[in-house]
Design an enzyme around this catalytic site. Structure first.
Site, mmCIF file in Angstrom:
data_model
loop_
_atom_site.group_PDB
_atom_site.id
_atom_site.type_symbol
_atom_site.label_atom_id
_atom_site.label_comp_id
_atom_site.label_asym_id
_atom_site.label_seq_id
_atom_site.Cartn_x
_atom_site.Cartn_y
_atom_site.Cartn_z
ATOM 1 N N HIS A 1 50.750 55.732 33.289
ATOM 2 C CA HIS A 1 51.879 56.587 32.866
ATOM 3 C C HIS A 1 51.568 57.607 31.784
ATOM 4 O O HIS A 1 52.474 58.116 31.131
ATOM 5 C CB HIS A 1 53.069 55.725 32.417
ATOM 6 C CG HIS A 1 53.470 54.693 33.430
ATOM 7 N ND1 HIS A 1 54.338 53.662 33.165
ATOM 8 C CD2 HIS A 1 53.112 54.529 34.732
ATOM 9 C CE1 HIS A 1 54.500 52.918 34.239
ATOM 10 N NE2 HIS A 1 53.750 53.420 35.213
ATOM 11 N N HIS B 1 48.107 48.098 29.587
ATOM 12 C CA HIS B 1 48.899 49.253 30.052
ATOM 13 C C HIS B 1 47.954 50.451 30.135
ATOM 14 O O HIS B 1 47.700 51.137 29.152
ATOM 15 C CB HIS B 1 50.042 49.521 29.072
ATOM 16 C CG HIS B 1 51.083 50.465 29.596
ATOM 17 N ND1 HIS B 1 50.852 51.328 30.654
ATOM 18 C CD2 HIS B 1 52.375 50.681 29.221
ATOM 19 C CE1 HIS B 1 51.964 52.023 30.897
ATOM 20 N NE2 HIS B 1 52.890 51.654 30.040
ATOM 21 N N TYR C 1 49.753 57.171 28.870
ATOM 22 C CA TYR C 1 49.503 56.698 27.506
ATOM 23 C C TYR C 1 47.990 56.641 27.251
ATOM 24 O O TYR C 1 47.198 57.047 28.100
ATOM 25 C CB TYR C 1 50.186 55.342 27.278
ATOM 26 C CG TYR C 1 51.691 55.469 27.336
ATOM 27 C CD1 TYR C 1 52.389 56.155 26.346
ATOM 28 C CD2 TYR C 1 52.408 54.948 28.414
ATOM 29 C CE1 TYR C 1 53.768 56.300 26.425
ATOM 30 C CE2 TYR C 1 53.786 55.094 28.494
ATOM 31 C CZ TYR C 1 54.464 55.770 27.493
ATOM 32 O OH TYR C 1 55.823 55.926 27.578
HETATM 33 C C1 LIG Z 1 63.888 50.615 31.315
HETATM 34 C C2 LIG Z 1 62.476 50.716 31.808
HETATM 35 C C3 LIG Z 1 61.432 50.487 30.933
HETATM 36 C C4 LIG Z 1 60.111 50.532 31.391
HETATM 37 N N1 LIG Z 1 59.098 50.211 30.536
HETATM 38 C C5 LIG Z 1 57.832 50.098 30.996
HETATM 39 C C6 LIG Z 1 56.805 49.558 30.181
HETATM 40 O O1 LIG Z 1 57.016 49.144 29.033
HETATM 41 N N2 LIG Z 1 55.551 49.496 30.708
HETATM 42 C C7 LIG Z 1 55.267 49.924 31.970
HETATM 43 O O2 LIG Z 1 54.115 49.855 32.404
HETATM 44 N N3 LIG Z 1 56.247 50.388 32.786
HETATM 45 C C8 LIG Z 1 57.507 50.465 32.334
HETATM 46 N N4 LIG Z 1 58.511 50.846 33.192
HETATM 47 C C9 LIG Z 1 58.223 51.051 34.622
HETATM 48 C C10 LIG Z 1 58.495 49.751 35.401
HETATM 49 O O3 LIG Z 1 57.568 48.741 35.071
HETATM 50 C C11 LIG Z 1 58.417 49.968 36.927
HETATM 51 O O4 LIG Z 1 57.111 50.339 37.270
HETATM 52 C C12 LIG Z 1 59.395 51.015 37.423
HETATM 53 O O5 LIG Z 1 60.682 50.801 36.899
HETATM 54 C C13 LIG Z 1 59.470 51.018 38.957
HETATM 55 O O6 LIG Z 1 59.869 49.760 39.431
HETATM 56 P P1 LIG Z 1 61.399 49.486 39.920
HETATM 57 O O7 LIG Z 1 61.692 50.576 40.896
HETATM 58 O O8 LIG Z 1 61.352 48.120 40.522
HETATM 59 O O9 LIG Z 1 62.272 49.601 38.708
HETATM 60 C C14 LIG Z 1 59.835 50.852 32.739
HETATM 61 C C15 LIG Z 1 60.905 51.109 33.608
HETATM 62 C C16 LIG Z 1 62.211 51.032 33.156
HETATM 63 C C17 LIG Z 1 63.335 51.267 34.145
#
Ligand SMILES: Cc1cc2nc3c(=O)[nH]c(=O)nc-3n(C[C@H](O)[C@H](O)[C@H](O)COP(=O)(O)O)c2cc1C
Length: 385
Positions: free
Chosen positions: A196, A193, A198
């Site tokens: 974002h 990761h 971190y």
């Molecule tokens: C509930 C939730 C938790 C997420 N947790 C993570 C995470 O643990 N690690 C990460 O890299 N992105 C995380 N994301 C981002 C998602 O991996 C993804 O990039 C983002 O939701 C956009 O994709 P989507 O439009 O298909 O949802 C999270 C998103 C959501 C909605």
């Protein structure tokens, strides 16, 4: 009049199903990327769910992931999971990827996903300056980042510490141990990761990396921490084990932030990661179809990432979600991916919220039944199904 309207609606549905069907046909081809053989090109995006109260994945976690694998998700990228360093955790309910109990739990998750015909890699996480220091297992340990007091950006009330050389050595070792554990437990790869805002991203981003030593400086110099993490992992898992690196231009505290304003600047960040031994790039965007650099052309950021690195790329962001003109409960058509797919701008498509909402989303897309999908709502975050 009434019957005409119904005929039109039917035609629209049929056209949409036909268009989605052509896209689905391309997505549901087997593919080999960065040493990973996948039965199709759909991945589940990593999503933190906070259901592991003691940091150990349990049966419901196995069922949650294997349900998606059974329903045609070729690759599961797990929720972010903490590396084994006391400064890594920040939020309750997140599983660890270290320690006997947590790793035993992950071994069961891995077995369940494989039994369902899917592939799986854990996403390895250090929260950096987002750390809440009340978090177990060592409450009182402050958050760390490249520079001190980055909590001013993260919104956490407590001051954070700039990492010493010794902190860096320890954290890199924890990443390497986690990668080795993933390989030992039979996972199909690991994802770092690096996105974002971190820890790893804090080193990459000029705003949060103000170091004057060898971990700071210009764009290339700021990649040193990430590079050393990748190199340490690579030396432990050998040349063939897939290592995916997830990066993002945006930061959760600043959606407009960028690592590179131009493709050339972005290359300064991504090239050293490739040289260090990454096998797959995962490019995190909020809407994957948007141009990566509007001043250049309409190529997506995934496309630029592929062009710059020459590596296979996972694209993500906004696919299958409601968009203007759709009913709230309706699942969006796949039209947004048509152009980048045709132009080969990505290899695998990660899907987050649409798959969280509907475990059978990928199966429905494959069968041309995407209009039977379940729309995403925040209410769904309250349970693991
Ligand atoms: C509930 C939730 C938790 C997420 N947790 C993570 C995470 O643990 N690690 C990460 O890299 N992105 C995380 N994301 C981002 C998602 O991996 C993804 O990039 C983002 O939701 C956009 O994709 P989507 O439009 O298909 O949802 C999270 C998103 C959501 C909605």
């Amino acid at each position: 009049m009434k019957s005409v309207a119904i005929v039109c609606a039917d035609n629209l549905t049929t056209n949409r199903q036909a268009a989605d069907g052509l896209i689905a046909e391309k997505l549901f081809q087997p593919i080999k990327i960065g040493g990973l053989e996948l039965s199709n090109r759909i991945a589940m995006a990593p999503m933190s769910r906070y259901f592991c109260a003691d940091g150990t994945p349990h049966e419901k976690v196995s069922a949650y992931y294997s349900r998606r694998a059974l329903n045609q998700v070729g690759l599961i990228i797990t929720e972010a999971t903490y590396i084994g360093h006391p400064t890594a955790p920040s939020y309750e309910g997140v599983p660890y990827f270290a320690g006997e109990a947590a790793l035993a739990g992950w071994a069961k998750v891995r077995a369940a996903v494989h039994a369902a015909g899917g592939k799986i890699m854990p996403q390895l996480w250090h929260t950096g300056s987002f750390r809440n220091s009340a978090m177990a297992p060592q409450p009182g340990v402050p958050g760390v980042g490249p520079s001190e007091n980055l909590n001013a950006f993260t919104g956490h009330p407590e001051p954070t510490k700039a990492m010493t050389d010794n902190d860096i050595i320890e954290v890199i070792e924890a990443y390497a141990e986690a990668a080795e554990a993933a390989q030992r437990l039979g996972f199909d790869g690991v994802e770092i990761h690096g996105a974002h805002g971190y820890l790893i991203d804090e080193f990459l981003w000029a705003t949060s990396n103000r170091r004057a030593d060898r971990y700071g400086g210009n764009r290339r110099e700021r990649t040193r921490f990430a590079v050393e993490v990748i190199e340490a992992m690579r030396s432990r898992v050998g040349p063939d084990f897939p290592i995916s690196f997830r990066y993002s231009q945006w930061k959760q505290q600043d959606y407009k932030a960028v690592l590179g304003e131009t493709p050339g600047e972005l290359a300064e960040v991504l090239e050293p990661l490739v040289d260090a031994g990454v096998s797959i790039m995962h490019c995190s965007t909020r809407r994957m179809w948007e141009p990566g650099f509007a001043a250049e052309n309409d190529m997506t950021l995934a496309g630029w990432t592929k062009k710059i690195t020459g590596l296979p790329v996972i694209a993500v962001g906004g696919v299958g979600l409601d968009r203007p003109g759709l009913n709230a409960a309706e699942v969006a058509p796949l039209d947004v991916i048509e152009k980048p797919l045709a132009r080969n701008e990505f290899d695998v498509l990660a899907v987050g919220r649409a798959l969280l909402a509907d475990p059978a989303w990928a199966m429905k897309v494959k069968q041309g039944r995407s209009d039977e999908g379940v729309g995403y709502s925040k209410e769904q975050l309250k349970s693991l199904f």
